[in-house]
Design an enzyme around this catalytic site. Structure first.
Site: not given
Length: 459
Positions: A173, A226
């Site tokens: 991530d 994100c």
């Protein structure tokens, strides 16, 4: 909400007619979501709504007073953004056998604690964070989650990349420009720029390059961000496929979830857009490393003759359920334990990486005194029958979590007591009869001295 002009222009080009709806969604209230710890036994929240792509995830109608909820501190649940819980679908689709997994950019711990619930029995997780102070927060959150099949490290991806073909699965991530956080984080809007997007995209390529050698041929990389732009998402995925020898894997999903596909190119990726799904912006892709003809890598550790041996008090070993399934060692008086099936892995990784925590810290030996470690209270492997138990009220629990003195029954037996709130362990005290010494870690304590006027707690 005022958005950066270049972001508006770029995103409008990507979304076309849907842009106005997208921008309007950023002014809506931020969803509140949590994920339950499936080993600690909390019932689903009475007013919660299930998150479709995560079995243990729930939307809440209101934000709880998390700092003042002892069940949160006990690891009963984790506060996590709903879209990022989508990792569950990639794991369930492609991972069915035990794996050695790396969560590369893991702080503060949302994906790591999720992985500990999702990975098949017999899996080992290495949870890494390159920034030192964030790695300590990561270790705290993982300790509270209660698993022993995990190592927390504080290393650069380049260093971990030297573990040739060690991992079956890497979850990355990667640090990004954070466009998906615009709704909940004003700072991310202020910091955004086209130059920062390009810087992030370049950094992400470097991170994947650095770590690629550690992934086994045929292993999986789960890449996520994100952010919305294609430079950090689709373009990087194409780059990995074309330059590192990876195949992009499809992830079939129900149409009713309204998870989008690629905004550039015809590749199988998953996108969360806030005007379509109930959550923040999120991007995820699954890639499989191309097989090659390399043979298995032999992981060498120091000879047992070179390792310093210290005797482990048998009483401490008995504080764990199924203690025969653990390997114990002692360092600076602290006894730690980890599953015996990972003994060689733990020894190997301890030699190669900067370890913050490993397995579960069981206790400390000080002369003739054996002191249970705070981590033991939160561990799934604790044998609760080894200690006296003292159930406390919310008011006492908050005092305990502030590391203040608490009162337990003066008639209770002297010794170490396991402190519980609603039957979930919080930690230990040493009961001396007329008083009790609070053994909660200072670095974990609630630092604010006030109690809120209005409490909303998990129930």
């Amino acid at each position: 909400m005022e958005l950066p002009a270049d972001f508006v222009l770029r995103t409008r080009t990507l979304l076309g007619d849907a842009y106005e709806q997208f921008e309007k969604s950023l002014d809506a209230e931020t969803p509140v979501s949590i994920r339950l710890n499936n080993r600690k036994g909390l019932a689903p929240p009475s007013s919660g709504e299930t998150i479709p792509w995560c079995n243990a995830g729930y939307y809440l109608p209101n934000r709880l007073t998390f700092t003042f909820d002892p069940l949160f501190h006990a690891g009963g649940y984790y506060v996590q953004e709903a879209s990022s819980m989508f990792l569950e679908q990639a794991i369930k689709t492609y991972i069915s056998q035990p794996v050695k997994c790396l969560d590369l950019c893991a702080a503060p711990g949302g994906k790591s604690t999720h992985l500990l619930d999702l990975l098949p029995e017999g899996s080992l997780l290495v949870s890494n964070e390159v920034i030192r102070n964030r790695s300590l927060v990561l270790a705290e959150n993982i300790t509270k989650w209660g698993r022993s099949n995990v190592i927390v490290s504080n290393d650069d991806p380049q260093k971990i990349g030297q573990l040739t073909h060690y991992f079956d699965l890497i979850v990355a991530d990667v640090p990004c420009s954070g466009e998906g956080m615009f709704r909940k984080d004003e700072y991310s809007r202020q910091e955004w720029s086209m130059a920062n997007v390009e810087l992030c995209a370049s950094r992400q390529k470097r991170i994947i390059h650095d770590i690629w050698n550690a992934l086994k041929p045929g292993g999986l990389l789960i890449y996520s961000t994100c952010t919305y732009n294609t430079a950090e998402n689709e373009e990087n995925i194409q780059y990995i496929a074309e330059n590192l020898g990876a195949e992009i894997q499809p992830l079939p999903l129900p149409d009713e979830w309204k998870v989008c596909g690629a905004l550039k190119g015809n590749i199988p990726v998953s996108r969360f857009l806030p005007h379509k799904t109930r959550g923040e912006g999120f991007f995820l892709a699954v890639l499989r490393k191309t097989e090659d003809d390399s043979g298995p890598v032999i992981f060498k550790t120091k000879s047992s003759k070179d390792r310093k041996k210290e005797s482990i008090p048998s009483a401490i070993q008995n504080w764990l359920k199924n203690s025969s399934g653990f390997h114990f060692n002692i360092h600076n008086g602290i006894v730690q334990a980890y599953p015996i099936i990972f003994k060689e892995d733990f020894l190997y990784l301890t030699e190669k990486l900067k370890i913050i925590s490993a397995g579960v810290k069981v206790g400390e030996s000080k002369g003739k005194d054996l002191i249970p470690h705070p981590a033991l209270a939160l561990s799934d492997d604790l044998d609760q029958n080894s200690f006296h138990r003292s159930e406390i009220s919310w008011e006492e629990a908050i005092r305990y979590l502030r590391k203040e003195a608490i009162t337990i029954d003066s008639e209770a037996k002297k010794g170490y007591h396991l402190i519980t709130y609603k039957n979930l362990p919080l930690g230990f005290v040493k009961h001396l009869g007329n008083r009790s010494n609070n053994l909660y870690p200072s670095e974990w304590r609630i630092r604010t001295g006030y109690n809120p006027e209005h409490l909303l707690l998990f129930e």
